[in-house]
Write a protein that holds these residues in place. Structure first.
Motif, PDB file in Angstrom:
ATOM      1  N   LYS A 140      -6.060   9.485  -2.099  1.00 51.05           N
ATOM      2  CA  LYS A 140      -4.766   8.919  -2.450  1.00 51.05           C
ATOM      3  C   LYS A 140      -4.944   7.919  -3.588  1.00 51.05           C
ATOM      4  N   GLN A 141      -4.100   8.056  -4.602  1.00 52.63           N
ATOM      5  CA  GLN A 141      -4.199   7.191  -5.771  1.00 52.63           C
ATOM      6  C   GLN A 141      -3.826   5.756  -5.417  1.00 52.63           C
ATOM      7  N   LEU A 142      -4.472   4.795  -6.085  1.00 50.96           N
ATOM      8  CA  LEU A 142      -4.198   3.386  -5.834  1.00 50.96           C
ATOM      9  C   LEU A 142      -2.748   3.052  -6.168  1.00 50.96           C
ATOM     10  N   GLU A 143      -2.181   2.150  -5.384  1.00 47.66           N
ATOM     11  CA  GLU A 143      -0.818   1.705  -5.640  1.00 47.66           C
ATOM     12  C   GLU A 143      -0.800   0.692  -6.784  1.00 47.66           C
ATOM     13  N   CYS A 144       0.337   0.596  -7.447  1.00 46.40           N
ATOM     14  CA  CYS A 144       0.493  -0.358  -8.544  1.00 46.40           C
ATOM     15  C   CYS A 144       0.581  -1.774  -7.979  1.00 46.40           C
ATOM     16  N   SER A 145      -0.171  -2.683  -8.576  1.00 47.41           N
ATOM     17  CA  SER A 145      -0.155  -4.079  -8.130  1.00 47.41           C
ATOM     18  C   SER A 145       0.672  -4.965  -9.057  1.00 47.41           C
ATOM     19  N   THR A 196     -13.639   4.587  -8.577  1.00 46.23           N
ATOM     20  CA  THR A 196     -12.322   4.018  -8.295  1.00 46.23           C
ATOM     21  C   THR A 196     -11.552   3.751  -9.580  1.00 46.23           C
ATOM     22  N   SER A 204      -0.440   6.798 -13.968  1.00 44.87           N
ATOM     23  CA  SER A 204      -0.547   5.355 -13.744  1.00 44.87           C
ATOM     24  C   SER A 204       0.064   4.615 -14.926  1.00 44.87           C
ATOM     25  N   PRO A 237     -11.464  -2.245  -3.543  1.00 40.24           N
ATOM     26  CA  PRO A 237     -10.384  -2.043  -2.572  1.00 40.24           C
ATOM     27  C   PRO A 237      -9.921  -0.588  -2.584  1.00 40.24           C
ATOM     28  N   TRP A 238      -9.395  -0.137  -1.473  1.00 43.95           N
ATOM     29  CA  TRP A 238      -8.994   1.266  -1.367  1.00 43.95           C
ATOM     30  C   TRP A 238      -7.493   1.460  -1.518  1.00 43.95           C
ATOM     31  N   ARG A 239      -6.727   0.354  -1.496  1.00 49.86           N
ATOM     32  CA  ARG A 239      -5.271   0.501  -1.534  1.00 49.86           C
ATOM     33  C   ARG A 239      -4.690   0.177  -2.903  1.00 49.86           C
ATOM     34  N   THR A 240      -5.046  -0.958  -3.465  1.00 46.37           N
ATOM     35  CA  THR A 240      -4.544  -1.340  -4.784  1.00 46.37           C
ATOM     36  C   THR A 240      -5.570  -2.225  -5.465  1.00 46.37           C
TER      37      THR A 240
END
Length: 298
Positions: A140-145, A196, A204, A237-240
């Motif tokens: 799953k692609q990282l979310e925008c921070s 990553t 993105s 990090p794996w989320r963002t």
């Protein structure tokens, strides 16, 4: 200038317009010209072949003539100087600069056939593409921070091309140094970080790609020294991915450089000579205020 068969003195040519510049009102074109003058003073004499050095001299004479300091021709002059500087930074003289400059007016650069220039090695490197191809299917692609909603992300793609090119170049530079890391855990961490960062691509937004490049530039600096510290001392990090400044501050708060159990202290101590008799004592000094257990001073 030529003297008794000696090579032309490029430094004298490049400084010949100092008096003209001294009283000019500062502006962008003049600043550019001063920059190109400084760069050419270094790179022109350093061209590896004598033939190419001789080709450069007439062009410098031409572009530094008084008429190219007049308002109608300054922009054209700067464009030629930019093109000349880029060719010399590659230790080459190609295109129009491989020929003597014309006696009359210089043609517009848009009218010149630049010829075919082969792609650089970093442009042909497939590390990024191969990394993406080897990702697991459930990745799953990282979310925008940066942005609060998807609409803002969709509107932020103005700098995608240049940011992707910059990342491709930085990744190419970092790859050989990453392969030289000796520790098994460090090698795994840097590979995970590079993987990553590679996943921030395609759709993105430009803001996330800018953050990605900040991390890649910092990572390149660390692997060049064959060490991983700061945010890279831990797995990504794996989320963002937060901005680098935030991640660096968090890493410093979690494990400051003065922490005797941290990797920085371990690396420092391991590099110190071992005493044959007795012991060495090291004291970590910090600018942070430490609360005294004895209460405030009287």
């Amino acid at each position: 200038m030529e003297t008794d068969g000696m090579e032309p003195d490029l430094s004298q040519v490049l400084h010949s317009s100092n008096l003209n510049r001294a009283f000019a009102r500062p502006d962008i074109l003049n600043t550019e010209f001063m920059y190109f003058s400084a760069v050419l003073k270094v790179v022109a004499p350093a061209v590896s072949t004598d033939d190419n050095r001789q080709k450069v001299v007439p062009w410098i004479h031409k572009l530094f003539r008084p008429e190219y300091h007049s308002t109608p021709f300054r922009e054209k002059r700067n464009k030629y100087l930019l093109y000349l500087t880029l060719t010399l930074l590659n230790d080459e003289v190609y295109g129009i600069f491989s020929l003597p400059p014309p006696d009359g007016a210089l043609p517009e650069l848009g009218e010149i056939n630049m010829g075919h220039v082969t792609a650089a090695d970093w442009e042909l490197d497939l590390t990024w593409q191969e990394t993406l191809q080897n990702l697991p299917q459930d990745f799953k692609q990282l979310e925008c921070s940066v942005h609060e909603n998807i609409e803002e992300c969709d509107d932020d793609h103005f700098l995608d091309t240049i940011l992707d090119q910059e990342f491709q170049f930085l990744l190419y530079l970092a790859k050989p140094y990453a392969a030289m890391l000796k520790g098994r855990y460090d090698a795994t961490k840097v590979a995970t970080w590079m993987q990553t960062l590679c996943t921030i691509h395609g759709n993105s937004c430009s803001s996330m790609k800018g953050i990605r490049n900040d991390y890649m530039m910092a990572l390149l600096g660390y692997v060049h020294d064959l060490r991983l510290i700061g945010p890279f001392a831990e797995y990504p990090p794996w989320r963002t991915l937060p901005p680098l400044a935030e991640a660096a501050k968090l890493a410093a708060d979690n494990r400051p450089i003065t922490d005797p159990t941290g990797p920085e202290a371990s690396a420092f101590l391991s590099s110190m000579p071992k005493p044959s008799d007795g012991a060495f004592c090291y004291i970590a000094i910090t600018g942070d205020l430490v609360k005294s257990s004895f209460g405030p001073a009287p």
